[in-house]
Design a protein around this motif. Sequence first.
Motif, mmCIF file in Angstrom:
data_model
loop_
_atom_site.group_PDB
_atom_site.id
_atom_site.type_symbol
_atom_site.label_atom_id
_atom_site.label_comp_id
_atom_site.label_asym_id
_atom_site.label_seq_id
_atom_site.Cartn_x
_atom_site.Cartn_y
_atom_site.Cartn_z
ATOM 1 N N ASP A 81 0.906 -1.254 -0.288
ATOM 2 C CA ASP A 81 0.012 0.064 0.026
ATOM 3 C C ASP A 81 0.686 1.286 -0.121
ATOM 4 N N ASP B 68 0.151 3.545 3.551
ATOM 5 C CA ASP B 68 0.572 2.989 4.847
ATOM 6 C C ASP B 68 1.936 2.224 4.858
ATOM 7 N N GLY B 69 2.261 1.911 3.630
ATOM 8 C CA GLY B 69 3.634 1.373 3.510
ATOM 9 C C GLY B 69 4.876 2.509 3.468
ATOM 10 N N VAL C 177 4.612 5.391 5.357
ATOM 11 C CA VAL C 177 4.573 5.862 6.578
ATOM 12 C C VAL C 177 5.151 4.764 7.496
ATOM 13 N N ILE C 178 5.051 3.572 7.486
ATOM 14 C CA ILE C 178 5.418 2.288 8.191
ATOM 15 C C ILE C 178 7.186 2.460 8.040
ATOM 16 N N SER D 149 1.177 10.226 15.812
ATOM 17 C CA SER D 149 -0.050 9.580 15.594
ATOM 18 C C SER D 149 -1.192 10.414 15.689
ATOM 19 N N ASP E 135 -2.398 9.847 9.550
ATOM 20 C CA ASP E 135 -3.697 8.966 9.670
ATOM 21 C C ASP E 135 -3.426 7.769 8.882
ATOM 22 N N TYR E 136 -2.155 7.518 8.496
ATOM 23 C CA TYR E 136 -1.839 6.039 7.824
ATOM 24 C C TYR E 136 -0.691 5.384 8.564
ATOM 25 N N GLY E 137 -0.678 4.049 8.273
ATOM 26 C CA GLY E 137 0.400 3.155 8.592
ATOM 27 C C GLY E 137 0.405 2.938 10.289
ATOM 28 N N SER E 138 1.549 2.654 10.699
ATOM 29 C CA SER E 138 1.931 2.398 12.097
ATOM 30 C C SER E 138 1.725 3.414 13.007
ATOM 31 N N ALA F 48 -0.852 5.922 12.523
ATOM 32 C CA ALA F 48 -2.232 6.089 12.939
ATOM 33 C C ALA F 48 -2.772 4.903 13.825
ATOM 34 N N LEU F 49 -2.116 3.953 13.868
ATOM 35 C CA LEU F 49 -2.505 2.671 14.927
ATOM 36 C C LEU F 49 -1.778 2.892 16.249
#
Length: 249
Positions: free
Chosen positions: A50, A53-54, A56-57, A207, A211-214, A216-217
């Motif tokens: 992705d 998401d990818g 940001v991670i 965080s 709003d994406y990836g690690s 965001a969570l």
Amino acid sequence: MDIKSIYSGLDAIIRYSIRKILLNRRWVVVLLMLVFIGAIMGYAGSQEMDRLDGGVILMDLIILSFLMPIIAMIYGASLLRNEIDDKSITQVITAPLDRGISYLGYFISLVISLSLIMLLINLVGWLAFFGQKGMEGDAPRILLSMCGLAIIGSVAYSSLFLMTSVMFKRPIYFGLFFAFIWEGYVGTFAGVISQYTIKHFIRSIGSWWIDYGSLALYDGSSGAGFVLAFLVGFFLFIGIVLFREMEFT
């Protein structure tokens, strides 16, 4: 001393220290970091993952959580200690400028230098990944957010490692422990202990921004910005006190 003299002395220290940090043989370390992050992010960009998401991670894991404390340690733990050991600090402490002001000059120069280095690393990593995946949409906002976190990290880590360069005769040992063991290893533990790292509070701010990836969570701490501000102030206070009381003989 009048304000003009204080400003002149502070400006001289900042300019001298920035040149010393950026224009020495450690630029090879930065170059290797740029090659490393470009290769890793470039390879990841060629894989199926992705885009947002990818990206940001990877930037969180490799740049913010791994490279940030290491680079800060390399430069911060040696800035003042090298001058103390080779006696070149004598020119500073004998000048008609309060030692606390001189210490702040070193701190500002370290923050500026680290921020420039980390912004460059973030840009190279972002281009290597998103240049293949696409730079549209929220990709530029991710870059700006990660750069903002890098600047916050530069301020926090600079205050800590500059303090240790005055506190310890061999600050590199503390720096290695803190960067690799505490931030790098203990910071990955589950539970409350991981919240006692600088990285935790920086990622907590992330965080809220991303709003994406690690990030965001990530289960961050409320009031992370206030905690970091307190830590920076505390580390600066201790560093100034130690620098003022230190015997340079």
